[in-house]
Design a protein around this motif. Structure first.
Motif, PDB file in Angstrom:
ATOM      1  N   THR A  34       0.824  -1.209   0.000  1.00  0.00           N
ATOM      2  CA  THR A  34       0.000   0.000   0.000  1.00  0.00           C
ATOM      3  C   THR A  34       0.857   1.257   0.000  1.00  0.00           C
ATOM      4  O   THR A  34       0.611   2.200  -0.761  1.00  0.00           O
ATOM      5  CB  THR A  34      -0.957   0.007   1.205  1.00  0.00           C
ATOM      6  OG1 THR A  34      -1.725  -1.199   1.213  1.00  0.00           O
ATOM      7  CG2 THR A  34      -1.896   1.196   1.153  1.00  0.00           C
ATOM      8  N   VAL A  35       1.865   1.289   0.864  1.00  0.00           N
ATOM      9  CA  VAL A  35       2.763   2.455   0.923  1.00  0.00           C
ATOM     10  C   VAL A  35       3.469   2.639  -0.414  1.00  0.00           C
ATOM     11  O   VAL A  35       3.536   3.760  -0.957  1.00  0.00           O
ATOM     12  CB  VAL A  35       3.787   2.298   2.065  1.00  0.00           C
ATOM     13  CG1 VAL A  35       4.861   3.389   1.983  1.00  0.00           C
ATOM     14  CG2 VAL A  35       3.097   2.355   3.417  1.00  0.00           C
ATOM     15  N   LYS A  36       3.994   1.555  -0.985  1.00  0.00           N
ATOM     16  CA  LYS A  36       4.694   1.651  -2.269  1.00  0.00           C
ATOM     17  C   LYS A  36       3.767   2.146  -3.374  1.00  0.00           C
ATOM     18  O   LYS A  36       4.171   2.934  -4.234  1.00  0.00           O
ATOM     19  CB  LYS A  36       5.266   0.288  -2.653  1.00  0.00           C
ATOM     20  CG  LYS A  36       6.475  -0.146  -1.835  1.00  0.00           C
ATOM     21  CD  LYS A  36       6.950  -1.522  -2.281  1.00  0.00           C
ATOM     22  CE  LYS A  36       8.159  -1.990  -1.490  1.00  0.00           C
ATOM     23  NZ  LYS A  36       8.582  -3.368  -1.896  1.00  0.00           N
ATOM     24  N   GLU A  49      -3.893  -6.504  -4.678  1.00  0.00           N
ATOM     25  CA  GLU A  49      -4.333  -6.320  -6.057  1.00  0.00           C
ATOM     26  C   GLU A  49      -5.838  -6.522  -6.227  1.00  0.00           C
ATOM     27  O   GLU A  49      -6.430  -6.056  -7.200  1.00  0.00           O
ATOM     28  CB  GLU A  49      -3.579  -7.280  -6.969  1.00  0.00           C
ATOM     29  CG  GLU A  49      -2.085  -7.010  -7.086  1.00  0.00           C
ATOM     30  CD  GLU A  49      -1.279  -7.441  -5.868  1.00  0.00           C
ATOM     31  OE1 GLU A  49      -0.110  -7.031  -5.767  1.00  0.00           O
ATOM     32  OE2 GLU A  49      -1.821  -8.191  -5.003  1.00  0.00           O
ATOM     33  N   GLU A  50      -6.470  -7.219  -5.284  1.00  0.00           N
ATOM     34  CA  GLU A  50      -7.902  -7.483  -5.344  1.00  0.00           C
ATOM     35  C   GLU A  50      -8.739  -6.449  -4.586  1.00  0.00           C
ATOM     36  O   GLU A  50      -9.966  -6.503  -4.610  1.00  0.00           O
ATOM     37  CB  GLU A  50      -8.200  -8.880  -4.780  1.00  0.00           C
ATOM     38  CG  GLU A  50      -7.569 -10.018  -5.570  1.00  0.00           C
ATOM     39  CD  GLU A  50      -7.672 -11.350  -4.858  1.00  0.00           C
ATOM     40  OE1 GLU A  50      -7.767 -12.381  -5.548  1.00  0.00           O
ATOM     41  OE2 GLU A  50      -7.637 -11.353  -3.601  1.00  0.00           O
ATOM     42  N   GLN A  51      -8.078  -5.520  -3.924  1.00  0.00           N
ATOM     43  CA  GLN A  51      -8.776  -4.547  -3.088  1.00  0.00           C
ATOM     44  C   GLN A  51      -9.074  -3.264  -3.874  1.00  0.00           C
ATOM     45  O   GLN A  51      -8.320  -2.302  -3.831  1.00  0.00           O
ATOM     46  CB  GLN A  51      -7.954  -4.227  -1.843  1.00  0.00           C
ATOM     47  CG  GLN A  51      -7.708  -5.423  -0.948  1.00  0.00           C
ATOM     48  CD  GLN A  51      -6.916  -5.081   0.298  1.00  0.00           C
ATOM     49  OE1 GLN A  51      -6.970  -3.955   0.797  1.00  0.00           O
ATOM     50  NE2 GLN A  51      -6.190  -6.048   0.821  1.00  0.00           N
ATOM     51  N   GLU A  52     -10.186  -3.260  -4.577  1.00  0.00           N
ATOM     52  CA  GLU A  52     -10.519  -2.118  -5.417  1.00  0.00           C
ATOM     53  C   GLU A  52     -10.682  -0.830  -4.596  1.00  0.00           C
ATOM     54  O   GLU A  52     -10.275   0.252  -5.035  1.00  0.00           O
ATOM     55  CB  GLU A  52     -11.799  -2.395  -6.207  1.00  0.00           C
ATOM     56  CG  GLU A  52     -11.649  -3.504  -7.240  1.00  0.00           C
ATOM     57  CD  GLU A  52     -12.910  -3.697  -8.056  1.00  0.00           C
ATOM     58  OE1 GLU A  52     -13.876  -2.915  -7.865  1.00  0.00           O
ATOM     59  OE2 GLU A  52     -12.934  -4.627  -8.879  1.00  0.00           O
ATOM     60  N   VAL A  69      -5.602   4.736  -2.630  1.00  0.00           N
ATOM     61  CA  VAL A  69      -4.180   4.896  -2.929  1.00  0.00           C
ATOM     62  C   VAL A  69      -3.970   5.876  -4.081  1.00  0.00           C
ATOM     63  O   VAL A  69      -3.131   6.788  -4.002  1.00  0.00           O
ATOM     64  CB  VAL A  69      -3.557   3.520  -3.271  1.00  0.00           C
ATOM     65  CG1 VAL A  69      -2.250   3.683  -4.042  1.00  0.00           C
ATOM     66  CG2 VAL A  69      -3.318   2.715  -2.005  1.00  0.00           C
ATOM     67  N   ASN A  70      -4.707   5.691  -5.157  1.00  0.00           N
ATOM     68  CA  ASN A  70      -4.541   6.561  -6.320  1.00  0.00           C
ATOM     69  C   ASN A  70      -4.919   8.001  -5.996  1.00  0.00           C
ATOM     70  O   ASN A  70      -4.235   8.950  -6.430  1.00  0.00           O
ATOM     71  CB  ASN A  70      -5.392   6.042  -7.477  1.00  0.00           C
ATOM     72  CG  ASN A  70      -4.821   4.777  -8.087  1.00  0.00           C
ATOM     73  OD1 ASN A  70      -3.611   4.527  -8.012  1.00  0.00           O
ATOM     74  ND2 ASN A  70      -5.674   3.964  -8.689  1.00  0.00           N
ATOM     75  N   ASN A  71      -5.966   8.182  -5.219  1.00  0.00           N
ATOM     76  CA  ASN A  71      -6.396   9.540  -4.863  1.00  0.00           C
ATOM     77  C   ASN A  71      -5.357  10.252  -4.011  1.00  0.00           C
ATOM     78  O   ASN A  71      -5.010  11.415  -4.259  1.00  0.00           O
ATOM     79  CB  ASN A  71      -7.730   9.498  -4.122  1.00  0.00           C
ATOM     80  CG  ASN A  71      -8.910   9.308  -5.051  1.00  0.00           C
ATOM     81  OD1 ASN A  71      -8.793   9.467  -6.262  1.00  0.00           O
ATOM     82  ND2 ASN A  71     -10.064   8.954  -4.489  1.00  0.00           N
ATOM     83  N   ILE A  72      -4.852   9.556  -2.984  1.00  0.00           N
ATOM     84  CA  ILE A  72      -3.887  10.210  -2.094  1.00  0.00           C
ATOM     85  C   ILE A  72      -2.546  10.400  -2.792  1.00  0.00           C
ATOM     86  O   ILE A  72      -1.848  11.397  -2.562  1.00  0.00           O
ATOM     87  CB  ILE A  72      -3.733   9.404  -0.767  1.00  0.00           C
ATOM     88  CG1 ILE A  72      -3.218  10.336   0.354  1.00  0.00           C
ATOM     89  CG2 ILE A  72      -2.815   8.209  -0.924  1.00  0.00           C
ATOM     90  CD1 ILE A  72      -4.224  11.305   0.843  1.00  0.00           C
TER      91      ILE A  72
END
Length: 209
Positions: A18-20, A188-191, A197-200
């Motif tokens: 998640t951090v990466k 990868e399965e956690q939409e 992640v993409n927003n932040i």
């Protein structure tokens, strides 16, 4: 530069991924550190840091401290252990006490993001709260948090399939074998997590860090 820190004891777990992912989504310069295998002691209350805002306890934290001071933003992630932050993550945050003497606040103005992963919503929220509180005490500007779906050690300890005290049996009842279909979703399965992640990450990139 954005500094990403995973406080998980697992090098390639949900927290790490998640951090990466946040760092990569920012399209900014970044550095990633895993605390797995590092020796980080808690604050011993010696107060010797009061003179120059530098911790005098010598362990692996000192190098991390230097990177914190150089970073424009810090993404800090930690797992939920027993409905609170894990000891490794807590020790790392606790040592930032050295940055707050004589009105210096060495981390002041840096941007902060909290990341947590848990098999329970309550635990996830509490870990994020602890991380954000530490950042705010250091006068950082917290711009958000991400909550990923983790999984308890019951899935990998070797006894979880028939342990009545564990989370696997609580969810599925006794099993002959824990199969892939029983496992919590991979990163990868956690939409929903990937959306966060993409927003932040985009937000960090837009701030020019």
């Amino acid at each position: 530069m954005i500094l990403g820190i995973s406080a998980s004891g697992r090098k390639d777990g949900i927290i790490s991924k998640t951090v990466k992912a946040i760092l990569e989504a920012s399209n900014s310069e970044y550095e990633y550190i895993s605390l797995s295998g590092k020796r980080i002691n808690g604050c011993i209350g010696c107060t010797l840091c009061a003179a120059d805002n530098q911790c005098k306890v010598k362990d692996d934290w000192n190098e991390i401290a230097e990177k914190m001071l150089m970073a424009d933003a810090i993404v800090f992630g930690a797992p939920n252990y027993g409905e609170t932050i894990n000891a490794l993550g807590h020790a790392c945050l606790e040592r930032t006490f050295c940055f707050r003497h004589r009105e210096a606040f060495s981390l002041s103005g840096k941007i902060g993001v909290a990341v947590s992963a848990s098999y329970s919503e309550e635990g996830t929220n509490l870990v994020n709260m602890i991380i954000k509180k530490s950042m705010m005490v250091n006068k950082m500007s917290v711009v958000g948090d991400v909550s990923a779906h983790g999984y308890s050690q019951c899935y990998t300890c070797g006894f979880g399939q028939n342990c009545n005290a564990g989370n696997v049996v609580k969810k599925y009842g006794p099993l002959d074998k824990i199969e892939k279909k029983h496992l919590p979703p991979s990163f990868e399965e956690q939409e929903d997590t990937i959306f966060q992640v993409n927003n932040i990450g985009k937000l960090l990139g837009s701030l020019g860090v």
